[in-house]
Design a protein around this motif. Sequence first.
Motif, short mmCIF file in Angstrom:
data_model
loop_
_atom_site.label_atom_id
_atom_site.label_comp_id
_atom_site.label_asym_id
_atom_site.label_seq_id
_atom_site.Cartn_x
_atom_site.Cartn_y
_atom_site.Cartn_z
N ALA A 183 0.82 -1.22 0.00
CA ALA A 183 0.00 0.00 0.00
C ALA A 183 0.86 1.26 0.00
CB ALA A 183 -0.92 0.00 1.21
N SER A 184 2.15 1.09 0.25
CA SER A 184 3.02 2.25 0.37
C SER A 184 3.31 2.93 -0.96
CB SER A 184 4.33 1.85 1.04
OG SER A 184 4.88 0.73 0.39
N LEU A 199 1.63 11.03 3.54
CA LEU A 199 1.23 10.14 4.64
C LEU A 199 -0.29 9.98 4.68
CD1 LEU A 199 1.87 8.47 7.17
CD2 LEU A 199 1.78 10.57 8.49
N ARG A 202 -1.36 7.77 1.85
CA ARG A 202 -1.00 6.38 2.12
C ARG A 202 -1.93 5.78 3.17
NH1 ARG A 202 3.89 5.51 4.08
NH2 ARG A 202 4.51 7.68 4.31
N THR A 203 -2.39 6.61 4.08
CA THR A 203 -3.35 6.12 5.08
C THR A 203 -4.65 5.70 4.40
OG1 THR A 203 -2.38 7.63 6.69
CG2 THR A 203 -4.53 6.72 7.23
N LEU A 206 -3.99 2.55 2.41
CA LEU A 206 -3.88 1.33 3.23
C LEU A 206 -5.27 0.86 3.65
CD1 LEU A 206 -1.87 -0.66 4.64
CD2 LEU A 206 -2.12 0.74 6.67
N SER B 530 4.40 0.51 5.54
CA SER B 530 3.25 1.28 6.04
C SER B 530 3.23 1.36 7.56
CB SER B 530 1.93 0.68 5.53
OG SER B 530 1.87 0.75 4.14
N ASP B 532 4.46 3.75 9.41
CA ASP B 532 4.10 5.11 9.82
C ASP B 532 2.59 5.29 9.75
OD1 ASP B 532 4.18 4.84 7.08
OD2 ASP B 532 4.96 6.86 6.69
N VAL B 533 1.99 4.69 8.73
CA VAL B 533 0.54 4.77 8.58
C VAL B 533 -0.15 4.05 9.75
CG1 VAL B 533 -1.39 3.95 7.19
CG2 VAL B 533 0.58 5.00 6.08
N ILE B 534 0.37 2.85 10.05
CA ILE B 534 -0.23 2.09 11.15
C ILE B 534 -0.07 2.86 12.46
CG2 ILE B 534 -0.01 -0.07 12.48
CD1 ILE B 534 0.73 -1.39 9.73
#
Lengths: 569, 569
Positions: A183-184, A199, A202-203, A206, B530, B532-534
Amino acid sequence: MAGVQVLLGLLCLSSAQAGKLLVVPMDGSHWIGMKPVVQELGKRGHQVVVVIPEVSMTLGSSEHTTTITYPVPYTEEEMYESFKAGMAKIISQNIVTELDKLQNFILLLDIVGEVSVRNCESLLFNKTLMQKLKDWDFDAVLTDPFDPTGAIIAEHFSIPSIFMQVNLACGVDFPATQCPSPASYVPQRYTFYTDQMSLWQRTVNLMRTFLQPMACRHLYTQADEIASRFLRRETSMVEIMSHAALWLMRFDFVFEFPRAVMPNMVMIGGISAAKPKALPTRETSMVEIMSHAALWLMRFDFALEFPRAVMPNMVMIGGISAAKPKALPTDLEEFVNGSGEHGFIVFTLGSMVSELPEVKAKEFFDAFRQIPQRVLWRYTGVVPKDAPKNVKLMKWLPQNDLLAHPKAKAFITHGGTHGLYEGICNGVPMVMIPLFGDQGDNVQRMVARGVAETLNIYDITSEKLLVALRKVIHDKSYKEKMMKLSAIHRDRPIEPLDLAVFWTEFVMRHKGADHLRPAAHDLNWVQYHSLDVIGFLLLILVTVMFVTFKSCMFCFRRCLRKSQKKKNE
Amino acid sequence: MAGVQVLLGLLCLSSAQAGKLLVVPMDGSHWIGMKPVVQELGKRGHQVVVVIPEVSMTLGSSEHTTTITYPVPYTEEEMYESFKAGMAKIISQNIVTELDKLQNFILLLDIVGEVSVRNCESLLFNKTLMQKLKDWDFDAVLTDPFDPTGAIIAEHFSIPSIFMQVNLACGVDFPATQCPSPASYVPQRYTFYTDQMSLWQRTVNLMRTFLQPMACRHLYTQADEIASRFLRRETSMVEIMSHAALWLMRFDFVFEFPRAVMPNMVMIGGISAAKPKALPTRETSMVEIMSHAALWLMRFDFALEFPRAVMPNMVMIGGISAAKPKALPTDLEEFVNGSGEHGFIVFTLGSMVSELPEVKAKEFFDAFRQIPQRVLWRYTGVVPKDAPKNVKLMKWLPQNDLLAHPKAKAFITHGGTHGLYEGICNGVPMVMIPLFGDQGDNVQRMVARGVAETLNIYDITSEKLLVALRKVIHDKSYKEKMMKLSAIHRDRPIEPLDLAVFWTEFVMRHKGADHLRPAAHDLNWVQYHSLDVIGFLLLILVTVMFVTFKSCMFCFRRCLRKSQKKKNE
């Protein structure tokens, strides 16, 4: 650019090598990409049977094949009515926020889900026809996974299936092939993101990735039910599709963002724009070019021609029937040549959309009135009385031939994949107005590469259109970048049509492509992500820590007891 | 099987299209795979400059190229001595447990690391030669990443690099291309696992995956240091290799386990076994076959031949110089034909190993004495006085030509990739005795497909050898499965040599292959996974929970206070 564009000369087969192929196509523009493959396979001597509904928009008989139709419980009028209703819903949406996108995505899933099962029951439960197909004893099924029917038939008959991919609404091609999609940097479809995401993006991406299985379940609710009922076991389209032998991906990395692919994916992006020879440099004459040709690619096939001697610099490529630009009809040629140095603009919104609401159409006419270029527009809607002279309205236009014309300056398009590859192939910068489906993402890819400008159909004005058009025509960078993309796209060791034909035959010859199937298909989610392994390692760690702790405590207590004993003594 | 094997007819280029290519090859068997590509590129009119050390095992001049040598600080004797010492260390190991494998892996990393930098400094710090190379102004560098020199030069000159992959000890090709490799079904190299792993194997595999960056650091310790010193900035080979424009992967999924690949990987497995035409059915005569040939693939090139007319069923494929089986020399032909219906066995342990300790060799002679097949053995060691008559010892043998002979019944091999593809191509079942490097994994792949038996050189006996040989010769399933693999392997739309040549030229023409570079290269580890997203999502979750909790507590307290007040009143 490729100096020598070398091609596969596909030859006819002896009867022993010929196989039997069942084709279950999808209606609409999807058929444009599949038809040349089907015809080529028939031409090569295979028995190709195409099964289509009695009522359809674009489906029909093709050369060198047998076409069988089956009855469906709706009329042509009903079909067009429901299509128009869906389009109206989509065009009337203004997509700005992430929530809009999500809503639009769910609306799309609903509409697509309905269309995709329209014919499924009619064919599957047509016992006479199904028995006939079974008796045929096909070697493979070539189908478009957009319509689940072909996949279910392949599963039912236990014959290998080949899927010709079109950007599927829930992106089922990736889970079904077990293709890793971090997903990145791999944007989910219908997010309209590029491969460079913030970011926040990407959130969202994801979360979309996590939601993907749910989207597929939503999309295929009806298809899953029909498949389970027909195959008499609980199943899902995602599971059935995971059995595909091969995916013919309408994909070229000149356009798609680079990402991992699986070995059973064959890249055939650009199949409808496929051209058997390198384009001549734009401002030259054919006679001059011919005089120093290194190689003649002969559209010549000894299946038709009597055998005869040829010269060493003639390469036989007869049978490449895919769109090669033809000379324009005289009236069109006159119209575009009359544009002088300013050149002309090609404007279509795809095979499905030839009308626009009057108020939107007015914005386009107003803009075209203010430019020196001539415009060829596929438009069948209401024409205002003061329509400008430089605009030629047509019911249908030879898109690829026009784009191949040296005076073509820009292409106004909705961003469908066929037109897109034709634009890339011919190196024409674009102004893109995405309407629905994968078009939003397609547009993102072109804009990210600096070869197109995009506009929103919801709030389009003549001013915005003028700014975009002037930019792509006068800012040299658009044309230059497009020519580079074009050179890369056309520089390939083998034509996409030949590749599609080769791999379809491969599956027929070897009864599938098992050697390309990753072991990931045999793992469950927990195993695939090594969560059981991580659990196992954690268990060891915890045990070791626990034992160490207990041992320490034990020693500590003993020491304590001893020292207390000593004290007491 | 492929009815019509169609080939790319590569033609010579005009001087305008010709480019300049620098080639930095690797010594030993690696050069066998690269040489035909280099020669073909030279033949096509490019200026190809091959830079090699003065002292080497197999490197030397090739046709249609310019070869430049540079001095190195060791003699031929020293080189062979150190090679023999390394081999002795490896052969004397018995690999049974996971720990053995790990030790063997680390030993291999040490030996390979030493070999790989042997020439690096000698070339990089040879100022005169480097200046000469710079002046040449090359379009691209073709190199073998086993030797880091070529990659460092490409980085220094800022020209695109093409890596011809050989199974690298630390598997650097996957991190360097950002190719996803889920530990759940993609076995790490030198684990000798298949794609179907138990929980324990997957645990080892996951830990190996985590250790991979460390293994690469270990392998390239010296190379990293030299590169940083030469390029005058802190860098590593993994980073330098991640800039490669293209990877030519000596990979075919007929043999490798299916897994994800990246768009800049081109599969050219089987390049050394490449054959321009389908093999004749084994028990027939050439005259009969020729009499009904549908197509003649002419090993003919008008670069050499005077232009002349040809017939339509002649396809020009001159320039496919890779190993096509040639007729055997008379004495060999007599020897193998004398084997009658029992046929013969081909036995080699690769280009590097032609000797065995006397006690080991005895086991082989003892086994061969007890079989009716004749044996051709590449062996230069001590010969016992009672050597059996059915064994012919040779200093060198035409491996591909022998394997292509219809009487070839089995192939005893160490499992190097060249011999392996030649065996697959000709459909000969194998008895495999892996010695070092990737051979253990190669053997696993063949055994998993049911076309080979494996033996351990450490504890080999004549009995074990006999059992294995009789199995692969008399159990029909080995031959049948091998013929299926062979058919799939040879059924391809374009020959691996042509593919390698095409893509090398592609990089030269377009000055790289940027459009194939995934955005993953621009992300750090945390972003890629991911994390950072998590973290961001967790932060939101925790905040929401915290606020909810605090609000609840606040309400609760208020209520409590109120009720207490009431009570108090």
